[in-house]
Each structure stands twice: as structure tokens, then as C-alpha cells.
Design a protein around this motif. Structure first.
Motif, mmCIF file in Angstrom:
data_model
loop_
_atom_site.group_PDB
_atom_site.id
_atom_site.type_symbol
_atom_site.label_atom_id
_atom_site.label_comp_id
_atom_site.label_asym_id
_atom_site.label_seq_id
_atom_site.Cartn_x
_atom_site.Cartn_y
_atom_site.Cartn_z
ATOM 1 N N PHE A 1 10.927 -14.539 -2.970
ATOM 2 C CA PHE A 1 9.668 -14.674 -2.328
ATOM 3 C C PHE A 1 9.054 -13.245 -2.208
ATOM 4 C CE2 PHE A 1 7.490 -15.144 2.295
ATOM 5 C CZ PHE A 1 6.495 -15.581 1.504
ATOM 6 N N ILE A 2 9.819 -12.299 -1.819
ATOM 7 C CA ILE A 2 9.293 -11.006 -1.473
ATOM 8 C C ILE A 2 9.210 -10.111 -2.687
ATOM 9 C CG2 ILE A 2 9.624 -8.895 0.107
ATOM 10 C CD1 ILE A 2 8.645 -11.186 1.436
ATOM 11 N N VAL A 3 8.202 -9.259 -3.070
ATOM 12 C CA VAL A 3 8.015 -8.165 -3.966
ATOM 13 C C VAL A 3 7.689 -7.036 -3.288
ATOM 14 C CG1 VAL A 3 6.684 -7.671 -5.914
ATOM 15 C CG2 VAL A 3 7.315 -10.101 -5.564
ATOM 16 N N ASP A 4 8.412 -5.952 -3.426
ATOM 17 C CA ASP A 4 7.868 -4.536 -3.015
ATOM 18 C C ASP A 4 7.130 -3.927 -3.959
ATOM 19 O OD1 ASP A 4 9.581 -5.291 -0.868
ATOM 20 O OD2 ASP A 4 11.377 -4.058 -1.595
ATOM 21 N N SER A 5 6.040 -3.257 -3.378
ATOM 22 C CA SER A 5 4.989 -2.493 -4.164
ATOM 23 C C SER A 5 5.080 -1.118 -3.582
ATOM 24 C CB SER A 5 3.676 -3.047 -4.257
ATOM 25 O OG SER A 5 3.624 -4.549 -4.615
ATOM 26 N N ASP A 6 5.433 -0.147 -4.495
ATOM 27 C CA ASP A 6 5.393 1.288 -4.136
ATOM 28 C C ASP A 6 3.951 1.930 -4.018
ATOM 29 O OD1 ASP A 6 5.691 4.005 -3.988
ATOM 30 O OD2 ASP A 6 7.306 4.069 -5.358
ATOM 31 N N PRO A 7 3.602 2.536 -3.092
ATOM 32 C CA PRO A 7 2.049 2.925 -2.851
ATOM 33 C C PRO A 7 1.847 4.397 -3.308
ATOM 34 C CG PRO A 7 3.315 3.183 -0.932
ATOM 35 C CD PRO A 7 4.136 2.491 -1.574
ATOM 36 N N ARG A 8 2.497 4.732 -4.045
ATOM 37 C CA ARG A 8 2.559 6.247 -4.476
ATOM 38 C C ARG A 8 1.236 6.383 -5.216
ATOM 39 N NH1 ARG A 8 7.351 8.019 -8.094
ATOM 40 N NH2 ARG A 8 6.488 6.052 -9.066
ATOM 41 N N GLN A 9 0.833 5.660 -6.087
ATOM 42 C CA GLN A 9 -0.341 6.045 -6.889
ATOM 43 C C GLN A 9 -1.621 5.825 -5.838
ATOM 44 O OE1 GLN A 9 -0.162 3.809 -10.409
ATOM 45 N NE2 GLN A 9 0.909 5.645 -11.374
ATOM 46 N N VAL A 10 -1.513 4.998 -4.950
ATOM 47 C CA VAL A 10 -2.606 4.427 -4.012
ATOM 48 C C VAL A 10 -2.956 5.437 -3.048
ATOM 49 C CG1 VAL A 10 -3.483 2.678 -2.261
ATOM 50 C CG2 VAL A 10 -2.261 1.801 -4.645
ATOM 51 N N ILE A 11 -1.834 5.979 -2.462
ATOM 52 C CA ILE A 11 -2.291 6.978 -1.417
ATOM 53 C C ILE A 11 -3.038 7.974 -1.990
ATOM 54 C CG2 ILE A 11 -0.270 6.111 0.041
ATOM 55 C CD1 ILE A 11 1.254 8.523 -0.979
ATOM 56 N N GLU A 12 -2.502 8.626 -3.082
ATOM 57 C CA GLU A 12 -3.474 9.629 -3.637
ATOM 58 C C GLU A 12 -4.728 9.365 -3.700
ATOM 59 O OE1 GLU A 12 -2.071 12.484 -4.205
ATOM 60 O OE2 GLU A 12 0.076 11.767 -3.821
ATOM 61 N N VAL A 13 -5.220 8.104 -3.936
ATOM 62 C CA VAL A 13 -6.809 7.853 -4.013
ATOM 63 C C VAL A 13 -7.368 7.677 -2.548
ATOM 64 C CG1 VAL A 13 -8.272 5.835 -4.551
ATOM 65 C CG2 VAL A 13 -6.504 6.529 -6.068
ATOM 66 N N VAL A 14 -6.563 7.110 -1.647
ATOM 67 C CA VAL A 14 -6.963 6.749 -0.371
ATOM 68 C C VAL A 14 -6.920 8.147 0.656
ATOM 69 C CG1 VAL A 14 -6.438 5.674 1.850
ATOM 70 C CG2 VAL A 14 -6.196 4.445 -0.470
ATOM 71 N N ALA A 15 -5.966 9.040 0.251
ATOM 72 C CA ALA A 15 -5.869 10.074 1.072
ATOM 73 C C ALA A 15 -7.131 10.896 1.566
ATOM 74 C CB ALA A 15 -4.878 10.884 0.881
ATOM 75 N N PRO A 16 -7.797 11.489 0.360
ATOM 76 C CA PRO A 16 -8.767 12.222 0.627
ATOM 77 C C PRO A 16 -10.018 11.820 1.596
ATOM 78 C CG PRO A 16 -8.432 11.782 -1.838
ATOM 79 C CD PRO A 16 -7.648 11.191 -0.942
ATOM 80 N N ALA A 17 -10.358 10.537 1.483
ATOM 81 C CA ALA A 17 -11.278 10.160 2.524
ATOM 82 C C ALA A 17 -11.022 10.282 3.794
ATOM 83 C CB ALA A 17 -11.697 8.744 2.440
ATOM 84 N N PHE A 18 -9.385 10.238 4.163
ATOM 85 C CA PHE A 18 -9.014 10.423 5.615
ATOM 86 C C PHE A 18 -8.738 11.791 5.832
ATOM 87 C CE2 PHE A 18 -7.822 6.130 5.042
ATOM 88 C CZ PHE A 18 -7.485 5.604 6.387
ATOM 89 N N VAL A 19 -8.569 12.800 4.821
ATOM 90 C CA VAL A 19 -8.499 14.263 5.156
ATOM 91 C C VAL A 19 -9.907 14.594 5.472
ATOM 92 C CG1 VAL A 19 -8.534 16.294 3.977
ATOM 93 C CG2 VAL A 19 -6.610 14.620 3.630
ATOM 94 N N ALA A 20 -10.935 14.229 4.777
ATOM 95 C CA ALA A 20 -12.425 14.275 5.101
ATOM 96 C C ALA A 20 -12.712 13.673 6.583
ATOM 97 C CB ALA A 20 -13.198 14.025 4.077
#
Length: 391
Positions: free
Chosen positions: A55-74
Motif C-alpha cells: 500500500f505505502i510508497v515512499d518518495s524522496d523529496p530531494r529534487q523537489v525541495i531544491e525547486v521549492v526552497a528559493p521561494a521560501f528563502v525570498a
């Protein structure tokens, strides 16, 4: 388009085991955001569901956080003073839990921790510089782990943004057991992030999660009140046994979703959207379910049995029913039995046809399979299934 994988957020561990059982009745798989090295410790029901049906599938967010982080930094750097006045971390308690519920004074909320590998160094540095984060360590039963300690409102927004970007990249459907998270969808620009963290953002309408919500509304409406006591084995059997019924149900959910999204393109009021969502649920799922229930209750054998009444042969002096049957009682009784069985099988076939073709057929299967039964009813159902006439 059919969606077979949900994407659970904002936590790693499912908080509600009863909700997990309900989710397993709709989603073929449930993905979740798990950074590399995160100490996963699932509870019993989730472990059982996973072991029995993957049932459960684990997804590593490593690539995603590099895309999301800049907006939070700003957002942090452009609003550091206001954010520090509202969510500074000094002299506040760090706990292992975080909550989304609004409180009168955000500064009184306990702090929470983000896993270091889900916070890029540039974002962690911006947070620390603004007084909005620090590193701390917590000793727990199963690990000794460092955390990036932040205000829960930041953790909440960051998790939602990461989930939304991961959903975009995977075509998974965001799904949660935390109702407030459904309001955290939308465009996670630096401006929207700042408005969210400072309490200025209006609640999102929620069109992005309409399909997920309709599906879970439908499943929940047929579940027993004591779902937590239902064995996982029953959930797993329902996941695999009724493929035809599930396809019809999923088609109905898709139709209802398309209808409500199309009708609310210009709607900006969340309460109004909720009314449209409820209306689509009633029309496409609740009413068909009620109609199917009535149809199933109407398929009885009473009329069949009344046609099998045997009348005594009055032309034979002193004859009665017992004499008439006499030595042929066994043959006649067997014939009646076969006639009744054939009639019941025909009724069962008609019932199965109606259930398989109805958009609510899968829901009726779930309702009947999970409804508590007495020992006598269980025996009766087992006999009926052996004869090929069970629902």
C-alpha cells in the motif's frame, strides 16, 4: 483521468489508523514524502496494509525541495522582521508534535522539527539568520536525531508546498487526514508564502483536491462506526476482489469531479464551493447508492416461493398431501430444492449485474463486507457463497 496513487501529507507517519483503512479502500497505493534516512516507524495497521498489499510508497523529496526552497528563502528574507515578531523561536519549547490549528497568540505555540535532509542549507541559513530556526537534538525510543526547529506554521506551509510540487511531478493526488491541509493548496510563490506565514492569506477554494475529497466522502459514508476494529484482511480483500465495481465507482467520481470543477471556475468563496461539492456528491454517488440499496432489497424470493405451493389432489378419496408425496417425496422435494436454487442463482446473477454496472456498486460491496454480522448471518452468507448466490 483515473488516479490510482494518493500522496499523503503533511506528515510521514499516518496519524489516524482508521483513516488509513478508509484510504486503502480507494487508493491502490499511497505515496508519502520520506527524506533519505528518515526514521520511519509505522504503526500496526499501516504495517499490515503495506505488507499485505504494498500500500505505502515512499518518495524522496530531494529534487523537489531544491525547486521549492528559493521561494521560501525570498519570503523569509523579504519579511524577516514581521516573521520574527510573529514566529521567533527563542525561548519557546520544542516538541515532537506540531499542529495547524490557529491560536490567539502564535508565539505561545510549541515548536516542531523538520528533518535536516528536507531543508536545503540555503533555506536553513536564511531561517537561522532571521531568528526563525535552530538545530536541536531529541532522544527518542528508536533514535537520536537532529532536527531543524521551526514554528509549526512554517513547517505546515513548507510541507504543503513540497507536496504540491511532488504531486505535479508524479501525477499523484494530494490526500490528507488533516482537514486544514486541504486549505493549504494554491500557488506557493514568495508572496503567497509570506501571506500564509503572516496570517494574511485567504483560504484556498480547494478545486485541486476535489476528486480526492469526493472519493473519501463516498467511502466514508458506507464505513461502519467501529472501523478501527475491522480486520485488515477484510480491507485487503475488498482492495482486490471487486475490480469491476471499483471501475464504475471511479468513473462516477471522475464525472462528479469534472462537473463541480467546471461549474465553479469563477467561484472564489470556499463555502460556496463546498456546497457545489456536496451537491455533486449527492447527485453522482449518494443517490445512486440509495437507489441501489432499494433495488437490492427488492430482489427477494417471496414471489418465487409462492409459485411452488403444492395443492392436495382432491379427486383421490381420503388423499392428503402426505399420501400424494408418499414414496416420491424425496424426488419432489429435490425438484423443488433445485428449482429454488436455480431461482436464487438467477436472482444473484441479476443482483451482481446491477451492482457491477452501478456507480455505487463498489460502495455497496464495502458496506456489506464491513458491516458487523452475527455468527448465524456469517454462516448463512458462507452457505450462500458456496452455492454461488451470495452478494
Amino acid at each position: 483521468m483515473a488516479l490510482q496513487t494518493g500522496l499523503y501529507y503533511p506528515y510521514v507517519h499516518l496519524r489516524d489508523e482508521t483513516w488509513a483503512k478508509a484510504a486503502a479502500l480507494y487508493w491502490r497505493h499511497l505515496a508519502r514524502v520520506v527524506p533519505a534516512g528518515f526514521p520511519v516507524q509505522d504503526r500496526g495497521v499501516v504495517r499490515e496494509l503495506n505488507q499485505a498489499s504494498g500500500f505505502i510508497v515512499d518518495s524522496d523529496p530531494r529534487q523537489v525541495i531544491e525547486v521549492v526552497a528559493p521561494a521560501f528563502v525570498a519570503a523569509v528574507r523579504d519579511n524577516a522582521e514581521e516573521l520574527r515578531a510573529r514566529s521567533a523561536v527563542q525561548e519557546r519549547r520544542f516538541t515532537s508534535r506540531w499542529h495547524s490549528e490557529p491560536v490567539p497568540n502564535p508565539r505561545t505555540r510549541n515548536l516542531t522539527g523538520l528533518f535536516p535532509k528536507e531543508v536545503p542549507p540555503v533555506l536553513e541559513a536564511a531561517l537561522e539568520e532571521a531568528g526563525l530556526a535552530y538545530r536541536d537534538c531529541r532522544q527518542r525510543v528508536w533514535d537520536h536525531q537532529e532536527w531543524v526547529v521551526v514554528d509549526p506554521s512554517f513547517a505546515w506551509a513548507y510541507k504543503c508546498a513540497v507536496t504540491q510540487e511532488l504531486a505535479r511531478r508524479t501525477a499523484f493526488a494530494p490526500v490528507t487526514d488533516q482537514l486544514a491541509a486541504y486549505t493549504a493548496t494554491g500557488d506557493w510563490s514568495a508572496e503567497h508564502i509570506a501571506d500564509t506565514l503572516l496570517g494574511r492569506a485567504a483560504p484556498a477554494v480547494g478545486r485541486e483536491t476535489a476528486q480526492t475529497r469526493l472519493a473519501m466522502m463516498a467511502v466514508r459514508c458506507v464505513l461502519p462506526a467501529d472501523l478501527r476494529h475491522v480486520p485488515v484482511e477484510k480491507i485487503v480483500r475488498l482492495r482486490t476482489q471487486y475490480a469491476d465495481e471499483f471501475v464504475a465507482f471511479e468513473t462516477a467520481v471522475n464525472a462528479a469531479t469534472a462537473e463541480v470543477v467546471e461549474a465553479t471556475q469563477e467561484v472564489t468563496d470556499r463555502a460556496a464551493f463546498e456546497l457545489h461539492l456536496q451537491g455533486a456528491f449527492d447527485l453522482h454517488l449518494a443517490r445512486p447508492l440509495e437507489s441501489l440499496r432499494k433495488a437490492m432489497n427488492g430482489l427477494k424470493l417471496d414471489t418465487i416461493l409462492t409459485t411452488l405451493t403444492i395443492k392436495p389432489e382432491v379427486s383421490v378419496p381420503g388423499a392428503g398431501l402426505a399420501w400424494l408425496l408418499g414414496g416420491t417425496a424425496t424426488a419432489v422435494g429435490t425438484g423443488i430444492a433445485f428449482t429454488v436454487l436455480a431461482a436464487r442463482q438467477a436472482t444473484a446473477r441479476e443482483r451482481d449485474t446491477r451492482v457491477a454496472s452501478s456507480p455505487a456498486g463498489y460502495l455497496l460491496r464495502v458496506e456489506k463486507e464491513l458491516k458487523p454480522t452475527t455468527v448465524l448471518k456469517r454462516v448463512g452468507r458462507a452457505v450462500s457463497r458456496t452455492a454461488g448466490v451470495g452478494v
